[in-house]
Design a protein around this motif. Structure first.
Motif, PDB file in Angstrom:
ATOM      1  N   ASP A  54      25.053  49.328  38.211  1.00 18.98           N
ATOM      2  CA  ASP A  54      25.960  48.290  37.702  1.00 18.98           C
ATOM      3  C   ASP A  54      27.351  48.838  37.436  1.00 18.98           C
ATOM      4  OD1 ASP A  54      24.012  46.235  37.722  1.00 18.98           O
ATOM      5  OD2 ASP A  54      23.133  47.103  35.911  1.00 18.98           O
ATOM      6  N   LEU A  55      27.929  49.511  38.423  1.00 20.85           N
ATOM      7  CA  LEU A  55      29.279  50.035  38.300  1.00 20.85           C
ATOM      8  C   LEU A  55      30.286  48.902  38.463  1.00 20.85           C
ATOM      9  CD1 LEU A  55      28.866  53.272  40.396  1.00 20.85           C
ATOM     10  CD2 LEU A  55      29.003  53.085  37.923  1.00 20.85           C
ATOM     11  N   LYS A  56      31.411  49.006  37.762  1.00 21.41           N
ATOM     12  CA  LYS A  56      32.436  47.963  37.818  1.00 21.41           C
ATOM     13  C   LYS A  56      33.793  48.596  38.039  1.00 21.41           C
ATOM     14  CE  LYS A  56      30.001  44.985  34.584  1.00 21.41           C
ATOM     15  NZ  LYS A  56      30.071  44.313  33.302  1.00 21.41           N
ATOM     16  N   LEU A  57      34.637  47.872  38.760  1.00 23.03           N
ATOM     17  CA  LEU A  57      36.027  48.237  38.956  1.00 23.03           C
ATOM     18  C   LEU A  57      36.788  46.923  38.827  1.00 23.03           C
ATOM     19  CD1 LEU A  57      37.864  50.635  39.604  1.00 23.03           C
ATOM     20  CD2 LEU A  57      37.597  50.089  42.017  1.00 23.03           C
ATOM     21  N   GLU A  58      37.353  46.676  37.639  1.00 26.05           N
ATOM     22  CA  GLU A  58      37.982  45.390  37.354  1.00 26.05           C
ATOM     23  C   GLU A  58      39.446  45.572  36.980  1.00 26.05           C
ATOM     24  OE1 GLU A  58      34.130  43.054  35.546  1.00 26.05           O
ATOM     25  OE2 GLU A  58      35.484  44.036  34.155  1.00 26.05           O
ATOM     26  N   PHE A  59      40.257  44.638  37.466  1.00 28.19           N
ATOM     27  CA  PHE A  59      41.690  44.682  37.221  1.00 28.19           C
ATOM     28  C   PHE A  59      42.155  43.378  36.600  1.00 28.19           C
ATOM     29  CE2 PHE A  59      40.700  47.255  40.940  1.00 28.19           C
ATOM     30  CZ  PHE A  59      41.173  48.490  40.515  1.00 28.19           C
ATOM     31  N   MET A  60      43.253  43.463  35.834  1.00 28.76           N
ATOM     32  CA  MET A  60      43.793  42.284  35.183  1.00 28.76           C
ATOM     33  C   MET A  60      45.311  42.250  35.341  1.00 28.76           C
ATOM     34  SD  MET A  60      43.512  40.969  31.258  1.00 28.76           S
ATOM     35  CE  MET A  60      41.922  40.199  31.428  1.00 28.76           C
ATOM     36  N   PRO A  61      45.822  41.443  36.278  1.00 32.90           N
ATOM     37  CA  PRO A  61      47.268  41.260  36.357  1.00 32.90           C
ATOM     38  C   PRO A  61      47.777  40.617  35.061  1.00 32.90           C
ATOM     39  CG  PRO A  61      46.226  40.554  38.378  1.00 32.90           C
ATOM     40  CD  PRO A  61      45.129  40.783  37.376  1.00 32.90           C
ATOM     41  N   ARG A  62      48.869  41.153  34.535  1.00 36.03           N
ATOM     42  CA  ARG A  62      49.446  40.647  33.284  1.00 36.03           C
ATOM     43  C   ARG A  62      50.883  40.221  33.537  1.00 36.03           C
ATOM     44  NH1 ARG A  62      46.929  42.644  28.527  1.00 36.03           N
ATOM     45  NH2 ARG A  62      48.443  41.271  27.566  1.00 36.03           N
ATOM     46  N   LEU A  63      51.303  39.169  32.896  1.00 37.99           N
ATOM     47  CA  LEU A  63      52.649  38.639  33.044  1.00 37.99           C
ATOM     48  C   LEU A  63      52.930  37.665  31.923  1.00 37.99           C
ATOM     49  CD1 LEU A  63      52.708  35.768  35.639  1.00 37.99           C
ATOM     50  CD2 LEU A  63      50.598  36.934  35.053  1.00 37.99           C
ATOM     51  N   CYS A  64      54.128  37.095  31.918  1.00 36.66           N
ATOM     52  CA  CYS A  64      54.454  36.042  30.956  1.00 36.66           C
ATOM     53  C   CYS A  64      53.407  34.943  31.089  1.00 36.66           C
ATOM     54  CB  CYS A  64      55.854  35.492  31.246  1.00 36.66           C
ATOM     55  SG  CYS A  64      56.264  34.035  30.256  1.00 36.66           S
TER      56      CYS A  64
END
Length: 192
Positions: A54-64
């Motif tokens: 159950d490996l994860k590679l998660e990203f979260m773009p952040r902006l206004c």
């Protein structure tokens, strides 16, 4: 009903490539992008976390977050930040006096202060492109097709449907700002 533009970020599709950040820099001639990508693995951006299998590679773009009730606009003493009727919160750099109160007021850390120009900067959702019927440049350049912009007040529209889908969430809702950016988390892995 008035149009309310919002952005949907599909974390399932985000590959962490930062094409959105580069696109933002190019479109706005900035030294840094007004959108950036964080990893949910605090140790290292490009390393999976969890336990095998159950490996994860998660990203979260952040902006206004293009808030419905933007605290940055409320505190700006020279009214350099305004909320457009169709949703985007826009900063007029020519009016900005460099006081930085908007930077402190933003609960999302989305306002950047440019020391060289002595001005605040932030995402404007590429309103100059939206006004011409085009997508924001970050949306257009997203390699994973993880970004989508649309009318959150159109119940039949894709943006409203994605925003209201099970599991979709907004950042820091306890701040009471009414963000117009919605995140769709990665879906659970199916057993093969």
């Amino acid at each position: 009903m008035t149009k309310r533009l919002g952005l949907i970020v599909d974390q399932e599709r985000c590959i962490g490539c930062e094409a959105c950040t580069v696109a933002c820099r190019i479109e706005n001639q900035g030294l840094q992008g007004w959108i950036w990508v964080e990893t949910l693995n605090a140790a290292c951006k490009d390393v999976a976390y969890g336990s095998f299998p159950d490996l994860k590679l998660e990203f979260m773009p952040r902006l206004c977050q293009h808030c419905q009730d933007p605290p940055c606009a409320e505190v700006c003493p020279v009214e350099a930040i305004v909320k457009r009727d169709d949703g985007p919160v826009v900063l007029d750099r020519d009016l900005c006096d460099g006081c930085r109160v908007c930077v402190e007021a933003c609960p999302y850390g989305a306002i950047i202060f440019d020391e060289e120009k002595d001005k605040a900067e932030k995402c404007n959702l590429c309103v100059h492109r939206l006004d011409e019927g085009l997508e924001p440049f970050c949306v257009l350049c997203c390699e994973g097709r993880a970004l989508y912009v649309g009318d959150l007040n159109d119940p039949a529209g894709r943006a409203a449907q994605l925003a209201s889908a099970e599991g979709s969430f907004q950042l820091n809702t306890e701040a009471g700002t009414g963000p117009s950016v919605f995140y769709r988390p990665p879906r659970p892995r199916r057993e093969l």
